[in-house]
Scaffold this active site. Structure first.
Site, PDB file in Angstrom:
ATOM      1  N   GLU A  12     -23.728  12.970  22.281  1.00 11.27           N
ATOM      2  CA  GLU A  12     -23.344  13.696  23.494  1.00 11.27           C
ATOM      3  C   GLU A  12     -23.373  12.804  24.723  1.00 11.27           C
ATOM      4  OE1 GLU A  12     -24.507  17.712  23.366  1.00 11.27           O
ATOM      5  OE2 GLU A  12     -24.820  17.846  25.532  1.00 11.27           O
ATOM      6  N   ASP A 121     -27.798  22.272  20.186  1.00 13.76           N
ATOM      7  CA  ASP A 121     -27.828  23.578  20.854  1.00 13.76           C
ATOM      8  C   ASP A 121     -26.400  24.111  20.886  1.00 13.76           C
ATOM      9  OD1 ASP A 121     -26.552  22.076  22.787  1.00 13.76           O
ATOM     10  OD2 ASP A 121     -28.277  21.974  24.107  1.00 13.76           O
ATOM     11  N   TYR A 340     -35.214  10.788  29.742  1.00 16.58           N
ATOM     12  CA  TYR A 340     -34.129  11.679  30.141  1.00 16.58           C
ATOM     13  C   TYR A 340     -34.651  12.889  30.935  1.00 16.58           C
ATOM     14  CZ  TYR A 340     -29.737  14.186  29.653  1.00 16.58           C
ATOM     15  OH  TYR A 340     -28.572  14.830  29.903  1.00 16.58           O
TER      16      TYR A 340
END
Length: 891
Positions: A12, A121, A340
Site C-alpha cells: 500500500e 483492512d 509510521y
DNA sequence: GCAAGGTC
C-alpha cells in the site's frame, strides 16, 4: 530444476514494500527507481511453496482510483442536485496517480503472478482490487494472490507468503458502497446548500466578490462533527445554574498536618435539608474516625501510542492541534526518526526487540540515564497492551536516536521528545504510591479524606507531563480516634454549564461515534475551521460560527436532524459492514441509502425556506436576495404531521383546553423543537401529580451528572409548581452507591403514573397519559415559552419510514445516555464525558424542591429507591435483563 | 466549486 516465475508484489505504501522485501530477502533486495517517484522497485529471489520466484516488490500510495460523476454531471448547473442520486459514477485513475499506474502496468506485463500486500483492512482490500484492475489491463493472464499478514516481522511474513489466499471481494464492495454513498450525499447537499445560500447573504460585509463566494460543503463526516460542536453550544446555553450546599470540614493536627474532608453526600440541592443535617453536625461536632484504609497503589505508565491517543496527548501536553501534529509526525516519519504515524495499534508485538530501541537512547543527555536503567532491567517493565491492533503497523515509537537536528523547528523537536519519552515511559515500571483513605463521622454524617504519598516515581521520572499526587501531609489517624474539626461550615456552590468542546473532547466524541478514521479525524476538525463552520478560541476550545449553527439549526427545524446527528456515520458504517460480512449485497445497501437520502434531500429542498430563515437570523441578505427569501415559507408552516395530519408547528387548541397529543405518535418525528418547541409531544397533556397543571419538558442532559441512577436525560416538570418527577434518596440526597438499588423493595414504578413521565424508548410509542390530564393551564406556556433547546438525541424513530429503517436513527442515538453493554450508565453519566471529578461541577438536575415531592419509597436500607434499571434491573418489575420501557412483566 | 479514504 524448475524455472523461476516472475512475481509482482504490491504494497500500500513504499515503507511496507521496503520492510517486507528486506525481511524476505534477508536485507539482500536490490533497489531500483521506477517511473513513479515515491514507489521504487525491490528485486530478490525467493521460493513460494517450492516454486522458485523472481520477486519484484513495489507499491502504490493509498487509493489508486477515485470515484466521480462523468464530466457532464460535474457541472453544478447541469442538473438538479437531486439527480446526483441517480447519476452514473465512474472509477478512474486521477492524473496525479498516472505514474503509479504506469509503474504497475510496466511490471505486470513481465510477471505471471500478482501478490497483493495491501493493508489488511477494508480499504486495503479495495485498493487491492484497484491494483488488480490496473494490472489485468496490462496482463490479463496474471494469477492473483493475496498475502494476509498480522505483523511486519519476518516469521509472520514468511508464513504469509507461503499461505497466499484470495482478496476479499465483499470487503472491497463495502468500500465501493461507502464511496458512492459519500459522493452522492456529499455532492448533492453541498450543491444544495451552496446554491441556496451562497449569493443570498452578505457573508463578509465590505468583502469583495471573491470573498463572498464560498462553498458551503456538506459531508457525512463534516456535519456530524459540526453537530457535536453545535449541540454542545446549545447545551451550554440551556444550562440553568442551580445553587447547592455542602458541609465543609477541615482538620489541622497539633503537629501541623492538615486535611479537608469531603461530605459523602457530595452536595445537596435542598437548602433546608442541608441546613438540618449541618445543624445536627454543629450540635455534636466531635468527629470520630470510623475507617482507616491504607494500601499501596500503582499508577501505570501510558499505553503505547496510537494515532488518536498521540493526537489527544499532543493537544493536551504540547498544545499542538491534531492536524498540525500529524504534519510534523509525517516529517519525522519521512526522515526515519519515528515509526509510521497512522496506526490504530496500541500494543507491541512480543517479538519486537524493544530493548534494542531503548538502548539507542542511553547516550541522550536528557533521558539517557532513564533509558540506561530500563536497559539494565532495573526499570524495565513490559509495555501494557491497549488491545487494539490494525495488523499492519506497530504503535508509534522512535526508530532512531537524535539529539536534535539543526534544521528542526521547535515543534518537531518537542514532538520527537514527546514520542521518545512516551515510549520510554511505556517500557518502565509503574509508579508506586501509598494511599490512605480515612472516613470520619460527625453525628450521622460521613466524611472522607485521602492522603497519597508517592514512593517511587519510576515511569513518571521520564515523563514530566504526568501528574500524580495528593495530600502527603495527612494527620495520623486511627480508628475510633476523635477530633474536633478546625472548620465545620455549610458552604454554597453553584452548578456550571459544560465547557466548550476542546479538540481532545471532540476527537474522543468522534472516535466514540465512528466519525472519520484515525488518519482523517484531524482533517475533519480542520475542515470545520476552513469552511468557517466553527472557530477555535485562544484556549483552543471550539464553538460554532453563526453559519455553522444556522446550518445545523436549519436541518433541525426541517425535522432532518439525522443529517447532522453523530449517529449518521455509524449508521452508514453499520450498513456497509453488512456488505463486508456478506450478509447483504452492495446493490441493496446502495439502493436503500440512495432512497433514504434522496428522500431527505427532497424534504430539505421543499423546506429550503427554513434554512434561509435560519441563516437570515445571523447574516444580512444581499441586494437581490430579499425577494427569494421573502417567498420562503415561515418555519412554523411545515405541512401536516405525517402521523396525525395536524399542521406541524405549534398547534394551538381552544383557550382553556389541553393541548392535543398526536394519537399514536407521541413524538412527532418530522417536527422540530428548536428554538421553539413545536412537536406534538411537547404539548401533550401530561399532567402533574401535584397540581392540576400540565408538565413541561426540560433539557436535562447536563444535569444528568447528578441524577440518580438510570434517569432519562429528558424529564418532565410541571409548569406551575415546577415539581420534577424524580425519585431521590431522601436520606443522602445524592448519587447513590450501587447497593441502594440492589436493596429489596425497589420500585419507583409503584408510584402511580410513573411510566407516563418517562420518555419512551426510541422506536416505541410513549404510554399515553390517561384521564389524569386536568386542564391546560400550563400548556400554552409549556409549549411556547420554553425556548431552551431540549437535548434530544433521538432523531427519527426507527419506524419513521418503513422502507428505510436501517438508515434511521434508532436506539443507537441513546447509547450516550445509557445502553446495555456500554458500561455502567451511572458511572458514565458522571465520569465518561467530563471525568468523574469534574462531574460535580455540572451537577444540577435535582430541583431544589425534590424532597418536597412526597410519596417517596423508603427501602430497607433507608434509602428512597429510584430506577434500578441502570443496574440492569427493571424499575417496574425489579427483574434484571431489560429496560423498564420494554418491561414484559407489566403493561 | 462537491465526500471520504488511502497516501507523499
Amino acid at each position: 530444476m524448475q524455472r523461476p516465475i516472475k512475481v509482482l508484489n504490491v504494497a500500500e505504501k513504499n515503507s511496507i514494500a521496503k520492510q517486507v522485501s528486506a525481511a524476505l530477502s534477508n536485507n539482500a533486495a536490490r533497489n531500483q527507481r521506477s517511473c513513479s517517484t515515491y514507489n521504487p522497485l525491490f528485486f530478490f529471489p525467493y521460493s513460494i511453496n517450492g516454486q522458485p520466484c523472481d520477486m519484484v516488490f513495489t507499491s502504490v500510495a493509498g487509493h489508486l482510483m477515485e470515484l466521480d460523476f462523468p464530466e457532464n454531471w460535474r457541472k453544478w448547473k447541469a442538473c438538479s442536485p437531486v439527480d446526483l442520486y441517480g447519476a452514473p459514477v465512474l472509477k478512474n485513475v486521477p492524473q496525479d496517480k498516472k505514474q503509479v499506474e504506469r509503474n504497475l502496468q510496466e511490471q505486470a506485463r513481465q510477471c505471471q503472478w500478482l501478490v497483493l500486500w495491501l493493508d489488511c483492512d477494508r480499504e486495503g482490500e479495495n485498493i487491492a482490487f484497484e491494483v488488480i484492475d490496473v494490472c489485468r489491463r496490462a496482463n490479463p493472464r496474471l494469477l492473483i494472490k493475496r498475502a494476509k499478514f498480522s505483523a511486519l516481522v519476518r516469521r509472520e511474513l514468511e508464513r504469509s507468503v507461503q499461505t497466499l489466499g484470495l482478496p476479499d471481494e465483499n470487503a472491497s464492495r463495502a468500500v465501493d458502497a461507502r464511496q458512492e454513498i459519500d459522493l452522492r450525499i456529499g455532492a448533492s447537499f453541498t450543491r444544495f446548500q451552496t446554491m441556496l445560500l451562497q449569493d443570498k447573504f452578505d457573508w463578509r460585509p465590505g468583502g469583495d466578490e471573491e470573498e463572498q463566494r464560498k462553498v458551503i460543503s456538506y459531508g457525512p463526516c463534516q456535519f456530524p462533527t459540526l453537530g457535536l460542536i453545535v449541540q454542545r453550544q446549545w447545551e451550554i446555553r440551556a444550562h440553568v445554574a442551580e445553587p447547592f450546599w455542602y458541609i465543609h470540614v477541615t482538620y489541622r493536627a497539633p503537629e501541623g498536618q492538615q486535611c479537608t474532608f469531603h461530605w459523602r453526600r457530595g452536595h445537596l440541592f435542598d437548602h433546608a435539608v442541608a441546613t438540618v443535617l449541618y445543624e445536627m453536625c454543629v450540635e455534636a461536632p466531635l468527629a470520630t474516625i470510623t475507617r482507616v484504609d491504607a494500601r499501596q497503589t500503582l499508577k501505570h505508565p501510558p499505553l503505547p501510542l496510537a494515532t488518536l491517543s498521540l493526537q489527544k496527548e499532543a493537544i493536551t501536553h504540547l498544545r499542538m492541534p491534531g492536524e498540525r501534529m500529524m504534519k510534523v509526525a509525517e516529517e519525522l516519519y519521512q526522515e526515519g526518526f519515528i515509526s509510521y504515524p497512522r496506526t490504530e495499534t496500541d500494543c507491541f508485538d512480543p517479538a519486537y526487540d524493544l530493548k534494542a530501541l531503548v538502548r539507542d537512547h542511553v547516550q541522550d543527555a536528557r533521558w539517557g540515564q532513564h533509558a540506561q536503567r530500563i536497559d539494565s532491567g532495573e526499570m524495565w517493565s513490559n509495555p501494557r497492551s491497549g488491545g487494539h491492533d490494525d495488523k499492519a503497523h506497530p504503535p508509534i515509537h522512535p526508530t532512531r536516536w537524535t539529539a536534535g537536528q539543526p534544521n528542526w523547528h521547535q515543534e518537531k523537536a518537542r514532538l520527537y521528545e514527546f514520542i521518545v519519552r512516551s515510549f520510554l515511559a511505556s517500557c518502565s515500571k509503574p509508579a508506586v504510591g501509598f494511599q490512605t483513605n480515612i472516613e470520619a463521622r460527625i453525628d450521622a454524617e460521613l466524611f472522607t479524606t485521602t492522603g497519597l504519598m508517592v514512593m517511587e516515581r519510576n515511569w513518571m521520572e521520564v515523563f514530566p507531563w504526568a501528574r500524580w499526587g495528593g495530600n502527603d501531609n495527612l494527620p495520623p489517624f486511627a480508628v475510633d480516634q476523635t477530633f474536633m474539626p478546625t472548620e465545620l461550615l455549610l458552604k454554597e456552590g453553584v452548578t456550571h454549564p459544560p465547557p466548550k468542546l476542546s479538540e481532545r473532547d471532540l476527537i474522543a466524541a468522534m472516535e466514540r461515534h465512528g466519525i472519520g478514521t484515525d488518519a482523517t479525524v484531524a482533517d475533519h476538525i480542520q475542515k470545520q475551521l476552513d469552511r468557517g463552520y466553527a472557530a477555535k478560541d485562544a484556549a483552543a476550545l471550539f464553538s460554532p460560527s453563526p453559519l455553522g449553527e444556522a446550518l445545523i439549526a436549519g436541518y433541525h427545524k426541517m425535522g432532518l436532524s439525522n443529517l447532522w446527528q453523530p449517529d449518521l456515520r455509524g449508521i452508514i458504517e453499520h450498513n456497509i459492514s453488512e456488505v463486508a460480512r456478506g450478509r447483504r449485497t452492495k446493490e441493496a445497501v446502495l439502493e436503500e441509502a440512495v432512497q433514504h437520502f434522496r428522500g431527505d434531500y427532497r424534504a430539505a429542498a421543499l423546506k429550503s425556506g427554513v434554512m434561509v430563515e435560519e441563516v437570515a437570523r445571523f447574516f444580512d441578505l444581499r441586494a437581490g436576495g430579499q425577494a427569494q427569501a421573502a417567498g420562503a415559507p415561515p418555519s412554523e408552516e411545515l405541512g401536516p404531521c405525517p402521523s396525525c395530519t395536524l399542521p406541524l408547528g405549534l398547534h394551538k387548541p381552544e383557550e382553556g383546553t389541553p393541548y392535543v397529543a398526536c394519537a399514536g405518535a407521541p413524538i412527532c418525528r418530522k417536527a422540530v423543537y428548536f428554538p421553539r418547541a413545536t412537536t406534538h409531544a411537547d404539548v401533550s397533556p401530561q399532567s402533574c401529580a401535584h397540581c392540576p397543571g400540565n408538565m413541561r419538558k426540560v433539557a436535562f442532559r447536563f444535569r444528568r451528572a447528578a441524577l440518580p441512577y438510570g434517569y432519562d436525560a429528558e424529564m418532565a416538570a410541571c409548569v406551575l409548581c415546577d415539581q420534577r418527577f424524580q425519585d431521590l434518596c431522601e436520606a443522602c440526597g445524592t448519587n447513590r452507591p450501587p447497593e441502594h438499588s440492589r436493596a429489596p423493595g425497589r420500585g419507583a414504578g409503584q408510584r402511580g403514573g410513573r411510566a407516563g413521565r418517562r420518555v419512551p424508548a426510541a422506536g416505541r410509542a410513549a404510554p399515553q397519559r390517561g384521564p389524569r390530564g386536568r386542564g391546560g393551564r400550563g400548556g400554552a406556556a409549556a409549549a411556547e415559552g420554553r425556548g431552551a433547546p431540549r437535548s434530544r438525541r433521538r432523531g427519527r424513530d426507527s419506524d419513521s419510514d418503513s422502507d428505510d429503517a436501517g438508515w434511521a436513527v434508532g436506539p443507537r442515538a441513546r447509547t450516550m445516555s445509557r445502553g446495555p453493554g456500554r458500561g455502567q450508565p451511572h458511572q458514565r453519566a458522571r465520569g465518561a464525558r467530563y471525568g468523574a471529578q469534574a462531574a460535580g461541577r455540572y451537577a444540577a438536575g435535582r430541583g431544589r424542591r425534590q424532597h418536597a415531592n412526597g410519596g417517596s419509597l423508603i427501602s430497607a436500607t433507608g434509602h428512597v429507591m429510584g430506577n434500578g434499571a441502570a443496574h440492569g434491573a427493571c424499575f417496574k418489575c425489579g427483574q434484571p435483563g431489560h429496560w423498564s420501557s420494554v418491561c414484559p412483566n407489566q403493561d
